[in-house]
Scaffold this active site. Structure first.
Site, short mmCIF file in Angstrom:
data_model
loop_
_atom_site.label_atom_id
_atom_site.label_comp_id
_atom_site.label_asym_id
_atom_site.label_seq_id
_atom_site.Cartn_x
_atom_site.Cartn_y
_atom_site.Cartn_z
N ARG A 210 0.83 -1.20 0.00
CA ARG A 210 0.00 0.00 0.00
C ARG A 210 0.87 1.26 0.00
O ARG A 210 0.59 2.23 -0.71
CB ARG A 210 -0.94 -0.01 1.21
CG ARG A 210 -2.13 -0.94 1.05
CD ARG A 210 -2.84 -1.17 2.37
NE ARG A 210 -4.10 -1.92 2.21
CZ ARG A 210 -4.16 -3.23 2.03
NH1 ARG A 210 -3.04 -3.95 1.97
NH2 ARG A 210 -5.34 -3.83 1.89
N ARG B 208 -8.05 -16.57 -9.54
CA ARG B 208 -8.42 -15.72 -8.41
C ARG B 208 -9.27 -14.54 -8.88
O ARG B 208 -9.04 -13.98 -9.96
CB ARG B 208 -7.16 -15.21 -7.68
CG ARG B 208 -6.37 -16.33 -7.02
CD ARG B 208 -5.28 -15.79 -6.13
NE ARG B 208 -5.84 -15.11 -4.96
CZ ARG B 208 -5.09 -14.46 -4.06
NH1 ARG B 208 -3.78 -14.41 -4.22
NH2 ARG B 208 -5.66 -13.87 -3.02
N SER C 228 -13.44 -10.26 -1.48
CA SER C 228 -12.14 -9.73 -1.05
C SER C 228 -12.24 -8.24 -0.74
O SER C 228 -12.76 -7.46 -1.56
CB SER C 228 -11.08 -9.94 -2.14
OG SER C 228 -9.86 -9.32 -1.78
N GLU D 83 -6.89 -14.34 7.09
CA GLU D 83 -5.52 -14.76 6.80
C GLU D 83 -4.87 -15.51 7.96
O GLU D 83 -3.88 -16.23 7.78
CB GLU D 83 -4.66 -13.55 6.44
CG GLU D 83 -4.42 -12.59 7.59
CD GLU D 83 -4.05 -11.20 7.11
OE1 GLU D 83 -2.95 -10.76 7.43
OE2 GLU D 83 -4.86 -10.58 6.42
N ARG E 55 -8.25 -22.60 0.93
CA ARG E 55 -7.58 -22.89 2.19
C ARG E 55 -8.38 -23.79 3.11
O ARG E 55 -7.80 -24.58 3.87
CB ARG E 55 -7.21 -21.58 2.91
CG ARG E 55 -6.03 -20.88 2.27
CD ARG E 55 -5.69 -19.56 2.94
NE ARG E 55 -4.43 -19.02 2.39
CZ ARG E 55 -3.99 -17.79 2.61
NH1 ARG E 55 -4.70 -16.95 3.36
NH2 ARG E 55 -2.85 -17.39 2.08
N LYS F 297 7.10 -15.65 -0.16
CA LYS F 297 6.09 -14.68 -0.57
C LYS F 297 6.04 -13.51 0.40
O LYS F 297 5.87 -12.35 0.01
CB LYS F 297 4.72 -15.35 -0.66
CG LYS F 297 3.55 -14.43 -1.01
CD LYS F 297 2.26 -15.23 -1.03
CE LYS F 297 1.04 -14.34 -1.27
NZ LYS F 297 0.98 -13.83 -2.64
#
Length: 422
Positions: free
Chosen positions: A34, A125, A168, A312, A343, A409
C-alpha cells in the site's frame, strides 16, 4: 544468515522442549505494498523505511517501475519517485493479489496499454469486480480475469461506483488507493454479503489520510475519496503481525515463551487479533519493553471463533486447533477458498492426513482432539499453508512440509530462520 539448500519435502524441525526466543520479523506485506502505491501517486518523492523484501513486494515495485515510477530498492530504505505514468507496459502479478488488484486503477491513470498476467493459479483468483468498477468509472479494460489489458488514457473520470466486495476487501482498497487521482474522486458503495477482512480497508483509509487525502467512511459500506494531491510521506513499515502467527504458536504448542519485537500498541493490521486468540487458547499474552510476549499453557484450550475479519490467520489458528486438548470451531471464512488456494479444503485435507479429527464446513472448520502423526503436508504454493505445516511439525515427529520455499512470498529465508529457533 546463510541460506541452505532445502530438501523437498522439508523435514519440519520438532521442538525438543519449551521454546524460548525473542524474534524480529520482516515488515508487513500489506503495509509495504500500500505504501508503494501511494508513494508512486504522490506529488513528490517518498521514503518507505524497513519495507518487506519479498516476492510480492518486489513484484509491486517492478510493476510501478514498468509504469514509469522510480523505486530505488537497493538500499535498506526504499526511495519512491513519482513520474508520468505511461505504457505500453507489462505487469507480472506472480501470486500477489495486491498487485493484481491494486495496480489496474493505477494503470488506468497511465497513457497506453498495460498488460497484466501472473502465475497460472492467479488466473483463477477473482478480480472481475475491480475491472467492472473501472469500466463504470470510464476505463477501457475488457475481461474479468487474468490475463487482461488496461488501455489507459492518462486520466480516470471517477465518481460513484457500486461493487460486491464480499470475495475480497482488496476490491475496495484498490479503488481507494488510486481514487484521489481520479477527476471526480471515487464514491464506493459495497452491495453484497459483509466485506471480509475489513481491517485491511481501514488500513488503506488510514494510510490515505496520512498522505493528506480526505476519506469519508462514516456510512456503513460506503467510502468517499475526495480528489486531490497526495502529500509525500516518510513512512516506517511495522513488522508483519500475520507472519508472527507461527512464531507465537511455538510458545503455545511447546509451553515456551516467545517475544516478537516492536509489536505496535495500536495498529490496523489483522494480525493484532492473535493477542486475543492466543489468550482464549490459554496463553499468557502481554506487552513488554521489547514487544509482545506469549507464554504457552500446560494444555492448549479449544476455541469457537468467527475469523471473518482476519481470515488470513486461519491456517495458523487451525494448526493450533488441531493440537488443542478441547474441541474447536472456526467460522466466517468462506472467502478464503479464493485465496492462494482453497484454504478450507486444503487445511481439512492436510491436517486430516496427519491424523487431525477435522470437519470442513461451508464457512470454516471444526476440530475434535486427536493424536497427530507424521507425514507429508502439502502447501499448494500457499505460504500460510506452509505456516500451518511447520506449527504442527514443531509438536509432532516426522512432518514433512512440501515446498516450504513458498514462504518467501512474505518472509524470505523463513525455513532457515525457523530451524534456527528450534
Amino acid at each position: 544468515m546463510t541460506t541452505t539448500r532445502l530438501a523437498d519435502p522439508w523435514p519440519a524441525p520438532r521442538a525438543a522442549g519449551p521454546v524460548s526466543a525473542v524474534v524480529s520479523l520482516p515488515g508487513s506485506k500489506s503495509l509495504t505494498n500500500r505504501a508503494l502505491v501511494l508513494a508512486a501517486l504522490a506529488e513528490g518523492p517518498s521514503v518507505v523505511r524497513r519495507p518487506l523484501r519479498s516476492r510480492d513486494t518486489r513484484l509491486m515495485a517492478a510493476g510501478l517501475v514498468a509504469l514509469g515510477c522510480g523505486v530505488d530498492s537497493d538500499r535498506d530504505d526504499w526511495l519512491v519517485t513519482p513520474a508520468r505514468l505511461t505504457g505500453p507496459a507489462r505487469v507480472d502479478c506472480g501470486l500477489a493479489g495486491t498487485v493484481m488488484r491494486f495496480l489496474p486503477p493505477v494503470a488506468g491513470l497511465a497513457e497506453g496499454a498495460v498488460d497484466f498476467d501472473g502465475d497460472a493459479h492467479m488466473r483463477q483468483r477473482p478480480v472481475g469486480q475491480v475491472l467492472a468498477a473501472l469500466r463504470a468509472l470510464g476505463v477501457d479494460v475488457p475481461g474479468d480475469t487474468l490475463p487482461f489489458t488496461v488501455h489507459g488514457s492518462g486520466r480516470v473520470r471517477g465518481g460513484p461506483v457500486a461493487l460486491d466486495a464480499s470475495a475480497s476487501s482488496q476490491f475496495i482498497s484498490a479503488l481507494l488507493l488510486a481514487g484521489a487521482r481520479f477527476d471526480d474522486g471515487v464514491d464506493i458503495r459495497h452491495a453484497g454479503a459483509p466485506v471480509p477482512s475489513l481491517p485491511h480497508v481501514e488500513m488503506s483509509v488510514a494510510l490515505l489520510r496520512e498522505h493528506g487525502v480526505a476519506v469519508d467512511d462514516s456510512d456503513v459500506d460506503r467510502w468517499v475519496v475526495t480528489p486531490g494531491p497526495l502529500t509525500p510521506v516518510d513512512r516506517t513499515i511495522e513488522p508483519d503481525l500475520s507472519n508472527a502467527g507461527p512464531f507465537l504458536a511455538l510458545a503455545a504448542v511447546t509451553g515456551g515463551e516467545v517475544t516478537v519485537r516492536d509489536w505496535p500498541r495500536a495498529t490496523t493490521q489483522a494480525g493484532d487479533r492473535l493477542r486475543e486468540i492466543l489468550a482464549e487458547m490459554g496463553c499468557d499474552v502481554g506487552f513488554t519493553d521489547e514487544g509482545l510476549r506469549v507464554a504457552g499453557p500446560e494444555q492448549l484450550q479449544g476455541i469457537d471463533l468467527d475469523l471473518h475479519d482476519v481470515g488470513e490467520l486461519t491456517p495458523a489458528v487451525a494448526a493450533l486447533c488441531a493440537l488443542a486438548d478441547e474441541p474447536s470451531r472456526l467460522r466466517g471464512v468462506a472467502h478464503i477458498r479464493a485465496h492462494e488456494t482453497d484454504r478450507l479444503a486444503a487445511l481439512s485435507r492436510e491436517l486430516g492426513a496427519l491424523g487431525a479429527d477435522v470437519t470442513e464446513h461451508d464457512d470454516g472448520l471444526s476440530f475434535r482432539p486427536a493424536s497427530l502423526h507424521g507425514g507429508v503436508f502439502h502447501t499448494y504454493a500457499d505460504h500460510r499453508m506452509a505456516h500451518a505445516g511447520v506449527i504442527v511439525g514443531a509438536a509432532v515427529d516426522g512432518v514433512l512440509v512440501e515446498d516450504v520455499a513458498t514462504t518467501a512470498k512474505t518472509f524470505p529465508e523463513f525455513a532457515d530462520f525457523w530451524a534456527g529457533l528450534l
